[in-house]
Design a protein around this motif. Structure first.
Motif, PDB file in Angstrom:
ATOM      1  N   THR A  12       0.800  -1.232  -0.040  1.00  0.00           N
ATOM      2  CA  THR A  12      -0.023  -0.038  -0.138  1.00  0.00           C
ATOM      3  C   THR A  12       0.754   1.295  -0.103  1.00  0.00           C
ATOM      4  O   THR A  12       2.133   1.131   0.532  1.00  0.00           O
ATOM      5  N   VAL A  13       0.360   2.331  -0.454  1.00  0.00           N
ATOM      6  CA  VAL A  13       0.973   3.717  -0.434  1.00  0.00           C
ATOM      7  C   VAL A  13      -0.088   4.563   0.165  1.00  0.00           C
ATOM      8  O   VAL A  13      -1.381   4.663  -0.269  1.00  0.00           O
ATOM      9  N   ARG A  14       0.318   5.274   1.581  1.00  0.00           N
ATOM     10  CA  ARG A  14      -0.582   6.031   2.034  1.00  0.00           C
ATOM     11  C   ARG A  14      -0.168   7.476   1.704  1.00  0.00           C
ATOM     12  O   ARG A  14       0.910   8.005   1.999  1.00  0.00           O
ATOM     13  N   PHE A  15      -1.401   8.300   1.609  1.00  0.00           N
ATOM     14  CA  PHE A  15      -1.292   9.642   1.268  1.00  0.00           C
ATOM     15  C   PHE A  15      -1.392  10.427   2.750  1.00  0.00           C
ATOM     16  O   PHE A  15      -2.597  10.426   3.165  1.00  0.00           O
ATOM     17  N   TRP A  16      -0.512  11.346   3.256  1.00  0.00           N
ATOM     18  CA  TRP A  16      -0.943  12.000   4.377  1.00  0.00           C
ATOM     19  C   TRP A  16      -0.745  13.659   4.200  1.00  0.00           C
ATOM     20  O   TRP A  16       0.354  14.048   3.503  1.00  0.00           O
ATOM     21  N   ASP A  17      -1.411  14.315   4.787  1.00  0.00           N
ATOM     22  CA  ASP A  17      -1.407  15.781   4.696  1.00  0.00           C
ATOM     23  C   ASP A  17      -0.286  16.261   5.782  1.00  0.00           C
ATOM     24  O   ASP A  17      -0.376  16.146   6.859  1.00  0.00           O
ATOM     25  N   ALA A  18       0.844  16.753   5.149  1.00  0.00           N
ATOM     26  CA  ALA A  18       1.907  16.938   5.991  1.00  0.00           C
ATOM     27  C   ALA A  18       2.258  18.535   5.964  1.00  0.00           C
ATOM     28  O   ALA A  18       2.995  19.112   6.289  1.00  0.00           O
ATOM     29  N   SER A  19       1.053  19.398   5.840  1.00  0.00           N
ATOM     30  CA  SER A  19       1.144  20.746   5.550  1.00  0.00           C
ATOM     31  C   SER A  19       1.293  21.413   7.036  1.00  0.00           C
ATOM     32  O   SER A  19       2.136  22.335   6.979  1.00  0.00           O
ATOM     33  N   GLY A  20       1.048  20.823   8.072  1.00  0.00           N
ATOM     34  CA  GLY A  20       1.063  21.325   9.453  1.00  0.00           C
ATOM     35  C   GLY A  20       1.583  20.499  10.370  1.00  0.00           C
ATOM     36  O   GLY A  20       2.560  19.649   9.984  1.00  0.00           O
ATOM     37  N   VAL A  21       1.302  20.704  11.690  1.00  0.00           N
ATOM     38  CA  VAL A  21       2.004  19.987  12.689  1.00  0.00           C
ATOM     39  C   VAL A  21       1.740  18.446  12.598  1.00  0.00           C
ATOM     40  O   VAL A  21       2.580  17.782  12.814  1.00  0.00           O
ATOM     41  N   SER A  22       0.558  18.142  12.921  1.00  0.00           N
ATOM     42  CA  SER A  22       0.014  16.539  12.498  1.00  0.00           C
ATOM     43  C   SER A  22      -0.079  16.213  11.220  1.00  0.00           C
ATOM     44  O   SER A  22      -0.637  16.722  10.385  1.00  0.00           O
ATOM     45  N   LEU A  23       0.234  14.830  11.182  1.00  0.00           N
ATOM     46  CA  LEU A  23      -0.121  14.099   9.881  1.00  0.00           C
ATOM     47  C   LEU A  23      -1.558  13.754   9.772  1.00  0.00           C
ATOM     48  O   LEU A  23      -1.804  12.965  10.787  1.00  0.00           O
ATOM     49  N   LYS A  24      -2.138  13.920   8.759  1.00  0.00           N
ATOM     50  CA  LYS A  24      -3.422  13.583   8.712  1.00  0.00           C
ATOM     51  C   LYS A  24      -3.607  12.614   7.404  1.00  0.00           C
ATOM     52  O   LYS A  24      -3.163  13.175   6.292  1.00  0.00           O
ATOM     53  N   PRO A  25      -4.267  11.340   7.754  1.00  0.00           N
ATOM     54  CA  PRO A  25      -4.522  10.700   6.591  1.00  0.00           C
ATOM     55  C   PRO A  25      -5.495  10.977   5.562  1.00  0.00           C
ATOM     56  O   PRO A  25      -6.535  11.626   6.005  1.00  0.00           O
ATOM     57  N   LEU A  26      -5.141  11.076   4.213  1.00  0.00           N
ATOM     58  CA  LEU A  26      -6.064  11.594   3.256  1.00  0.00           C
ATOM     59  C   LEU A  26      -6.431  10.420   2.377  1.00  0.00           C
ATOM     60  O   LEU A  26      -7.611  10.113   1.973  1.00  0.00           O
ATOM     61  N   TYR A  27      -5.602   9.330   1.912  1.00  0.00           N
ATOM     62  CA  TYR A  27      -5.815   8.566   1.173  1.00  0.00           C
ATOM     63  C   TYR A  27      -4.882   7.158   1.176  1.00  0.00           C
ATOM     64  O   TYR A  27      -3.759   7.219   1.465  1.00  0.00           O
ATOM     65  N   LYS A  28      -5.560   6.015   0.738  1.00  0.00           N
ATOM     66  CA  LYS A  28      -4.683   4.786   0.787  1.00  0.00           C
ATOM     67  C   LYS A  28      -4.924   4.278  -0.644  1.00  0.00           C
ATOM     68  O   LYS A  28      -5.829   3.763  -1.133  1.00  0.00           O
ATOM     69  N   LEU A  29      -3.672   3.938  -1.091  1.00  0.00           N
ATOM     70  CA  LEU A  29      -3.774   3.131  -2.386  1.00  0.00           C
ATOM     71  C   LEU A  29      -3.077   1.717  -2.263  1.00  0.00           C
ATOM     72  O   LEU A  29      -2.181   1.421  -1.532  1.00  0.00           O
ATOM     73  N   GLY A  30      -3.883   0.771  -2.723  1.00  0.00           N
ATOM     74  CA  GLY A  30      -3.437  -0.721  -2.737  1.00  0.00           C
ATOM     75  C   GLY A  30      -3.117  -1.092  -3.936  1.00  0.00           C
ATOM     76  O   GLY A  30      -3.523  -0.904  -5.038  1.00  0.00           O
ATOM     77  N   THR A  31      -1.908  -1.935  -3.929  1.00  0.00           N
ATOM     78  CA  THR A  31      -1.464  -2.563  -5.289  1.00  0.00           C
ATOM     79  C   THR A  31      -1.619  -4.074  -5.353  1.00  0.00           C
ATOM     80  O   THR A  31      -1.211  -4.692  -6.254  1.00  0.00           O
ATOM     81  N   ALA A  32      -1.970  -4.763  -4.234  1.00  0.00           N
ATOM     82  CA  ALA A  32      -1.876  -6.234  -4.131  1.00  0.00           C
ATOM     83  C   ALA A  32      -2.994  -6.762  -5.094  1.00  0.00           C
ATOM     84  O   ALA A  32      -2.803  -7.858  -5.391  1.00  0.00           O
ATOM     85  N   ASN A  33      -4.027  -6.136  -5.365  1.00  0.00           N
ATOM     86  CA  ASN A  33      -5.020  -6.591  -6.075  1.00  0.00           C
ATOM     87  C   ASN A  33      -4.711  -6.877  -7.520  1.00  0.00           C
ATOM     88  O   ASN A  33      -5.492  -7.514  -8.212  1.00  0.00           O
ATOM     89  N   ILE A  34      -3.436  -6.133  -7.940  1.00  0.00           N
ATOM     90  CA  ILE A  34      -3.052  -6.435  -9.169  1.00  0.00           C
ATOM     91  C   ILE A  34      -2.575  -7.729  -9.415  1.00  0.00           C
ATOM     92  O   ILE A  34      -2.493  -8.270 -10.583  1.00  0.00           O
ATOM     93  N   PHE A  35      -2.052  -8.508  -8.452  1.00  0.00           N
ATOM     94  CA  PHE A  35      -1.072  -9.595  -8.453  1.00  0.00           C
ATOM     95  C   PHE A  35      -2.060 -10.738  -7.709  1.00  0.00           C
ATOM     96  O   PHE A  35      -2.887 -10.491  -7.105  1.00  0.00           O
ATOM     97  N   GLN A  36      -1.728 -11.852  -8.148  1.00  0.00           N
ATOM     98  CA  GLN A  36      -2.368 -13.174  -7.569  1.00  0.00           C
ATOM     99  C   GLN A  36      -1.467 -13.431  -6.340  1.00  0.00           C
ATOM    100  O   GLN A  36      -0.266 -14.109  -6.306  1.00  0.00           O
ATOM    101  N   THR A  37      -2.012 -13.202  -5.197  1.00  0.00           N
ATOM    102  CA  THR A  37      -1.747 -13.232  -3.859  1.00  0.00           C
ATOM    103  C   THR A  37      -2.619 -14.059  -3.084  1.00  0.00           C
ATOM    104  O   THR A  37      -3.532 -14.380  -3.469  1.00  0.00           O
ATOM    105  N   ASP A  38      -2.209 -14.423  -1.664  1.00  0.00           N
ATOM    106  CA  ASP A  38      -3.255 -14.998  -0.999  1.00  0.00           C
ATOM    107  C   ASP A  38      -4.081 -14.039  -0.023  1.00  0.00           C
ATOM    108  O   ASP A  38      -4.746 -14.254   0.671  1.00  0.00           O
TER     109      ASP A  38
END
Length: 998
Positions: A432-458
């Motif tokens: 996964t790749v996670r996008f964080w708002d790093a503009s201010g003091v605290s990191l705020k989660p914005l979006y999560k991107l997954g890549t596992a579904n492209i491949f044949q895994t368990d």
């Protein structure tokens, strides 16, 4: 420093719901009150963050807020109690330690008897009571932390009221819980581990009620009216007891149950009872799971009437509390609106007023390491349109089930609004790749991107196991997002590149997979194009002994809104990608592994170039990172070879007059060109041992770089690609890129222009081209969109090559050395991370200076001018022992940086006087006893018995309105303030205090 052990405690006694909820996370001797949320000016608004560090390195075991007074008590595992105060300095709040206290040992007794097990701040705010391992209860004044010996309650005094048949020797066991009566603060409920519970009247020192329990006690809680108590026990059950008149002894509870019985269950470590105006009360407890079936589960159960939810967490439950409404109704009901649970790896809030009790999205303290972080990338000055698109797809990804606001609120953020939007991208082990708002003091989660579904895994099989059946008992509900388990280590993300102007992104992984992705606002269903690039170019004699490649799924795949893959490039052999770069204007992506590098045209979807960088003897690179077959003999052979080589060269140096030594010296002088006159050279330089050409992993590609510059001749510039390797080799290719209109007609071509070999074969860390004015080249599309000045193409360009040992500037296109700085020879360290940063003047934003920032293996940061490479400043930033922190460091383009101080925390630092992101906040407190933020060296002891005033930090009252009484200590004591300036609060002056003391 010990491993961080987070703790969470609620400030406020039962029924004290008028006080705003406060949050505190602590560990490893460090105290972090971190409270964020948009709300009224109370403790906890976004950006309100206070940090304190104990002088001792002992672990923090307990934390307690004192309601409404801005005080915090911390208990360390060395059995010392510390008082912290929220102080006001220059208009901002800070957290400072004011006093510490340790219980004195009893004569003739083991020191463990006085080990503190329970800390209870009294509701009146003037005292704290301490339960101990030996069963005694001590009382300590606040804020002086003075022991009141006459109030101490020893077990012997309790045993006098206990029936003879209940006694078992003279031991009641450690104190497990102390709770204040919700209606009468002079009464204390004290529970001992053996099961005895005592209602103690402080004023008369009389046992009001005895509850003779026989099961090992874990915790206690009052019912709001004070007529009932609930106790939890080690057998996984809880009991409800009725509280009656004075002098009563109760042997049997009103109700006793083991919620998850009848089979043996684990202990219920903590229990809460919260009354509700709408009907049945809430019973909330942690633990109690069936020992054989679910003994390893970390659960908090919420029970109201017939409704039961078993909240299943993926890490150990540390603590939990409920947040009540600010207005308590006339009947005294608590009406909890949220449950806040701190587990070892994250903080979770549950909405108790919405049916189904959904999770409230956390605006801060999200677990960065929900899967282990494998790489990170920072993007500065993100365009507003791209920012809004990322925020939108993130909201669609996790629709909000709860309409409740985040329950921890209050405080006032004094920091200015961020001037630019910053993104921090983290790649994780689970793909996964996670996008964080790093503009201010605290990191705020914005979006999560997954890549596992492209491949044949368990992965898909594991998801089905977590789905709870309708008839399953207990009714588990998975809560939180911390899930460090990865089905396949090959999914790990190694490199991320994002073009902020075209919303194109490249994600490269552990198994040689390179994904080219594009942001889409709509869901789609399409097949991903797959291409293979053979980096070995059919070399004979090599066999890949590492992991297999990830098999892609066949046919069209469904993709939600967000970043969607268009092309998958797979390297052969499938080694981890070590470098990647993207040029969206030329539609090119370059990638490198331990075997070589490749260039791919993702518009025409065909490879342009593949180059093997392996040395013929570099067989270790063929085995792969996950192979257990390592060439130990080869490593030993190389080590002995180096030792022999250094001994021989050392002996040769002894004979300075030999012809061979003079030839070697002359060759060295010819090879090493003189540096610029303005660089001061140290008198004695460290001798650098050259690396062998057949060193292991010499073919690893460390950096890749695109540039529009002069390579063939000084009259014509054009697209180029540069690659640097672990053996100090630099490859420069001239690219023939068709115009935008002819992309589909003509293919991109690459021709090797130059090949450079650095002395000592030091690994190349970074490559950059500087224009005629010495400025870095702009990013793709920056010039065409009027976002940056066009580079100077009239004068000669320079190329900056950063190796692990030195920085060197070459002129282009001749590639002749211009200037250099030998960092390893001068400082004895090696380069780990470098970046070109733009530092703005604190006085004028128009005054910019481009510098080279360098992080070394010692954790130091060096700043150099470019292109002259003059050393500017030197900072100690990261501990040299913190290898993971140094490896995870990321610089931003404006002089800030991030590095992991633990698997779950990013530390932020700044090299720029203008661009500093730090918490600036203010907390308004109305304390009962005001110490005026004095340290022990400059404080005046407050007498608990003297009349005290209400000194409010936000009240501009006069001294006449707020008279203060101080009790002076001895003049020669360390607390005397006669010779020290007094840090005043309100309108009290130093002269007035001295007049009073006189």
């Amino acid at each position: 420093m010990p491993n961080p052990t987070p703790l969470l405690l609620h400030a406020g006694a039962p029924g004290a719901s008028a006080h705003p909820p406060q949050l505190c996370v602590a560990g490893g001797g460090r105290v972090y009150p971190r409270c964020f949320f948009d709300g009224p000016p109370r403790y906890g608004a976004p950006g309100v963050e206070l940090t304190g560090l104990h002088k001792e390195t002992a672990t923090v075991t307990q934390l307690h807020f004192l309601p409404g007074q801005g005080w915090l008590l911390s208990l360390l595992d060395d059995n010392t109690l510390h008082l912290w105060e929220v102080c006001q300095k220059e208009g901002c709040s800070h957290l400072e330690e004011t006093r510490s206290f340790g219980l004195p040992g009893r004569p003739g007794c083991s020191p463990g008897i006085t080990r503190v097990t329970v800390v209870l701040p009294m509701a009146a705010g003037a005292m704290v009571c301490l339960g101990t391992e030996g069963g005694a209860v001590y009382f300590v004044t606040l804020p002086t932390l003075t022991l009141l010996e006459d109030k101490t309650l020893f077990p012997d005094e309790i045993l006098q009221s206990v029936p003879d048949d209940y006694r078992c020797g003279k031991a009641l066991g450690p104190v497990e819980s102390i709770q204040e009566h919700p209606q009468n603060v002079s009464r204390l409920l004290i529970g001992y581990s053996r099961g005895l519970v005592v209602l103690w009247e402080q004023s008369t020192r009389v046992v009001q009620h005895l509850f003779l329990g026989n099961q090992q006690l874990e915790s206690l809680a009052w019912e709001q009216s004070g007529k009932s108590i609930v106790s939890s026990h080690s057998d996984g059950g809880y009991m409800v007891w009725a509280v009656s008149g004075t002098g009563q002894r109760t042997q049997q509870p009103v109700m006793s149950t083991i919620p998850y019985g009848p089979f043996p269950c684990k202990a219920i470590s903590k229990i809460l009872w919260r009354t509700c105006e709408s009907g049945n009360p809430f019973i909330i407890f942690s633990g109690g799971m069936p020992r054989a079936s679910y003994g390893d589960r970390h659960c908090v159960s919420v029970l109201q009437g017939q409704t039961l939810a078993t909240l299943d967490f993926t890490s150990r439950v540390i603590d939990f509390f409920t947040v009540q409404s600010a207005e308590v109704p006339g009947g005294g009901f608590e009406n909890p609106r949220a449950l806040v649970v701190l587990v070892e790896e994250e903080l979770v809030a549950i909405d108790l007023q919405t049916p189904g009790w959904p999770t409230i999205p956390a605006p801060y303290l999200a677990p960065l390491h929900s899967s282990a972080i494998t790489c990170s990338c920072h993007v500065s000055n993100v365009p507003l349109k791209l920012w809004e698109r990322i925020v939108s797809v993130g909201e669609q990804q996790s629709p909000r089930q709860s309409s409740a606001a985040w329950p921890i609120d209050g405080g006032k953020n004094l920091a200015q609004e961020p001037t630019q939007r910053g993104l921090l991208l983290t790649g994780h082990e689970d793909g996964t790749v996670r996008f964080w708002d790093a503009s201010g003091v605290s990191l705020k989660p914005l979006y999560k991107l997954g890549t596992a579904n492209i491949f044949q895994t368990d992965c898909e099989h594991n998801d089905s196991l977590n789905q709870a059946g309708e008839e399953e008992w207990p009714p588990f509900r998975k809560v939180g997002c911390f899930d460090p388990y990865s089905d396949d280590p090959r999914l790990g993300v190694q490199k991320i590149v994002l073009c902020k102007y075209t919303a194109k992104m490249v994600v490269a992984g552990t198994a040689g997979q390179v994904l080219v992705m594009e942001l889409s606002d709509e869901k789609s269903e399409h097949a991903v194009s797959v291409a293979t690039v053979d980096l070995l170019q059919d070399r004979e004699g090599f066999t890949w002994k590492g992991h297999d490649r990830l098999a892609p799924r066949n046919g069209p795949l469904h993709f939600p809104p967000g970043f969607q893959p268009s092309v998958l490039v797979q390297c052969v052999p499938p080694a981890a990608v070590t470098a990647v770069t993207l040029h969206s204007e030329w539609n090119l992506v370059a990638f490198g592994t331990s075997h070589g590098f490749g260039l791919f045209d993702y518009y025409r979807r065909n490879p342009v170039l593949a180059r093997c960088t392996l040395h013929p003897n570099d067989s270790l690179a063929m085995e792969g990172p996950l192979s257990r077959v390592k060439s130990l003999k080869k490593s030993l052979r190389q080590s002995f070879r180096r030792i022999r080589k250094s001994r021989v060269s050392g002996k040769k140096r002894l004979n300075a007059n030999s012809p061979s030594s003079k030839v070697q010296e002359a060759n060295a002088q010819l090879a090493e060109q003189a540096g610029p006159p303005e660089v001061e050279m140290t008198p004695v330089q460290r001798r650098i041992e050259p690396r062998s050409a057949d060193d292991s992993l010499s073919g690893v590609v460390r950096c890749l770089y695109f540039a529009d510059t002069f390579l063939r001749d000084a009259a014509h510039h054009g697209p180029t690609m540069w690659a640097g390797t672990n053996s100090g080799s630099v490859f420069a290719y001239a690219l023939e890129v068709p115009s935008q209109e002819k992309f589909s007609e003509r293919a991109v071509e690459a021709v090797l222009g130059k090949e450079i070999q650095l002395m000592h074969r030091a690994p190349v860390v970074a490559i950059a081209v500087l224009d005629g004015r010495g400025n870095p080249l702009p990013e793709p599309y920056e010039v065409s969109r009027d976002l940056a000045k066009a580079p100077d193409m009239q004068g000669s360009h320079s190329m900056l090559i950063s190796s692990e040992e030195q920085f060197k500037v070459f002129t282009l296109p001749k590639v002749s050395a211009k200037t250099k700085f030998k960092l390893t020879a001068h400082e004895g360290c090696r380069v780990r991370k470098v970046a070109l940063v733009s530092l703005a003047s604190a006085g004028s934003e128009e005054r910019l200076e481009n510098c080279l920032a360098c992080l070394t293996n010692l954790g130091d940061i060096h700043i150099f001018t470019v292109p002259s490479l003059r050393p500017q400043v030197h900072y100690n930033c990261i501990r040299k022992e913190d290898i993971s922190g140094i490896a995870s460091c990321v610089f931003t383009k404006h002089g800030q940086g991030f590095y992991l101080i633990s698997p779950s925390e990013f530390e932020r630092f700044s090299l720029s006087a203008r661009n500093v992101t730090e918490p600036l906040c203010r907390l308004e407190v109305a304390r009962l006893q005001d110490t005026s933020c004095l340290s022990p060296a400059t404080s005046l002891a407050l007498c608990p018995g003297c009349p005290q005033s209400l000194l409010s930090l936000d009240s501009p009252g006069s001294p006449e309105e707020h008279p203060a009484a101080f009790s002076p200590g001895p003049i020669d004591s360390p607390n005397s303030s006669l010779e020290n300036p007094l840090d005043t609060t309100g309108d009290i002056t130093v002269e007035e205090v001295k007049d009073f003391l006189a």
